[in-house]
Design an enzyme around this catalytic site. Structure first.
Site, PDB file in Angstrom:
ATOM      1  N   TYR A   1       0.830  -1.208   0.000  1.00  0.00           N
ATOM      2  CA  TYR A   1       0.000   0.000   0.000  1.00  0.00           C
ATOM      3  C   TYR A   1       0.864   1.258   0.000  1.00  0.00           C
ATOM      4  CZ  TYR A   1      -2.945   3.755   1.780  1.00  0.00           C
ATOM      5  OH  TYR A   1      -3.601   4.953   1.931  1.00  0.00           O
TER       6      TYR A   1
ATOM      7  N   GLU B   1      -3.704   7.418  -3.680  1.00  0.00           N
ATOM      8  CA  GLU B   1      -3.659   6.143  -2.981  1.00  0.00           C
ATOM      9  C   GLU B   1      -3.451   5.023  -3.993  1.00  0.00           C
ATOM     10  OE1 GLU B   1      -7.223   4.877  -0.844  1.00  0.00           O
ATOM     11  OE2 GLU B   1      -6.095   5.193   1.001  1.00  0.00           O
TER      12      GLU B   1
END
Ligand code: GDP
Ligand code: MN
Length: 389
Positions: free
Chosen positions: A109, A197
């Site tokens: 991530y 993101e």
């Protein structure tokens, strides 16, 4: 403003961020042609909506044959996709992304957001990719590594390296990762983004790194500098009332409660929502009519507030500074008459020309309730909304 994954990836590619090759599609034949033109033997068909969690909701499917790609496109296009971010009503899928698949080794991530506490951007990285980062943050916050970025220096190579090591990347991947993270940061800054993101950020078995997903949000106040990004707006993904409000320069955010708010100034709007909660009610929206609301804007504001079927009372909280109270009152009376407003209207007025404003309301002969203080008015609004239930 949000954009779709495929649009975010197109932007990121311009900054040198590696993504799989993919083609956006608006119909099944287009998806079919996309798989053909991408070539290869495996494809992933992805629903394009402005919400995450698509994988779990059935909006991301891997196809091993051309026929399967078509079948997936058929089933996903037009479906109402429900994810933890869409709410129970879901979102209708009107666009697809057909992509080549990657040989995933690890799902990681990456994210960049503004940390309001330090007034600095923070670069986040975690080995817990491919899952809801909100859950990771709540249950295992130590699994998210953070680097605070000095705005004068930008993301230092040493910081990118630190994050790359924290991600447990192999030596052969570190330099690629540093370049990847720096490209991502550059994309964020140069597009005036407010969020980037990459979940998952993947490594492949042959040590390549890709953004397998991309979420980008842009600062509305900077869009005038980015005509190309502004053009990507997809109003089909936005709340229809919010789209309507933006046409008239009203800052409107729809919420789930029963008390509509009409307020001037964002700070007062926040305080109004708080005091409604404090009085035991719940706000139906955030609405800032701004400092120089015209009668026409006030009327549009009423129309928008009243199109929300959950609204049981309207709470108008105005501090007349630049927006004089008498002018506001004239607008409210006209709107209440023209639109034949039936739900109770509660006002709390202070500031410039407040006496004239109160007189205009009184002389109108309409049934307004006026609270002397914010708390009193909030109590009146909550009581009025209860009666309506
Ligand atoms: P989200 O659920 O809306 O965040 O959509 P993502 O784009 O993140 O996709 C969800 C999940 O689908 C990812 O975490 C991957 O596990 C999987 N996925 C996405 N693209 C591919 C792909 O090209 N190949 C494979 N095998 N899995 C993929
Ligand atoms: Mn994702």
């Amino acid at each position: 403003m949000n954009v779709h994954e495929y649009q975010g990836k197109e932007i990121l590619r311009k900054f040198g961020v590696a993504t799989p090759r993919g083609i956006p599609c608006f119909s099944v034949p287009e998806a079919d042609a996309a798989a053909r033109s991408l070539g290869g033997k495996v494809w992933v068909v992805k629903a394009q909506i402005h919400a995450g969690g698509r994988g779990k909701g059935g909006g991301v499917k891997v196809a091993h044959t051309q026929e399967e790609a078509e079948t997936h496109a058929k089933s996903i296009l037009g479906m109402t996709l429900v994810t933890h971010q869409t709410g129970p009503a879901g979102q209708k899928v009107q666009r697809l992304l057909v992509e080549e698949t990657a040989d995933i080794d690890r799902e990681l991530y990456l994210g960049i957001v503004l940390d309001r506490a330090t007034s600095k951007l923070v670069f986040m990285a975690s080995q817990a990719g491919g899952m809801e980062i909100e859950v990771v943050a709540a249950k295992t916050p130590e699994a998210i590594f953070k680097e605070e970025i000095d705005p004068a220096i930008g993301l230092g190579a040493w910081q990118a390296r630190k994050l790359a090591f924290a991600l447990g990347l192999k030596p052969a991947q570190i330099n690629f990762a540093v370049a990847f993270l720096q490209s991502l940061y550059k994309a964020f800054i140069e597009t005036d983004a407010s969020l980037v993101e990459i979940n998952p950020f993947i490594t492949t078995k042959d040590d390549k790194l890709f953004a397998l997903d991309a979420k980008m949000t842009f600062d509305d106040n900077a869009l005038f500098r980015h005509a190309d990004i502004k053009a990507l707006r997809d109003t089909a993904e936005e709340d229809p009332l919010e789209v309507e409000a933006s046409k008239y320069g009203l800052n409107y955010i729809k919420l789930d409660g029963s008390i509509a708010c009409m307020v001037n100034g964002a700070g007062l709007a926040m305080a109004t929502m708080d005091i409604i909660q404090y009085a035991g009610g719940s706000p139906a929206n955030f609405l800032d009519v701004g400092g120089s609301a015209t009668q026409e804007q006030i009327e549009h504001a009423f129309e928008i507030l009243l199109s929300d079927v959950n609204v049981k009372a309207i709470f108008i909280n105005i501090f007349g500074g630049i927006l004089r109270v008498d002018r506001l009152a004239t607008g409210v009376v006209a709107a209440a008459r023209n639109l034949k407003v039936k739900v109770p209207i509660i006002l709390r007025l202070e500031g410039t020309n407040v006496e004239e404003g109160r007189k205009i309301l009184k002389d109108s002969g309409l049934n307004f309730q006026v609270g002397a203080t914010m708390k009193e008015a909030a109590d009146l609004a909550v009581a009025a909304a209860m009666v309506g239930v």
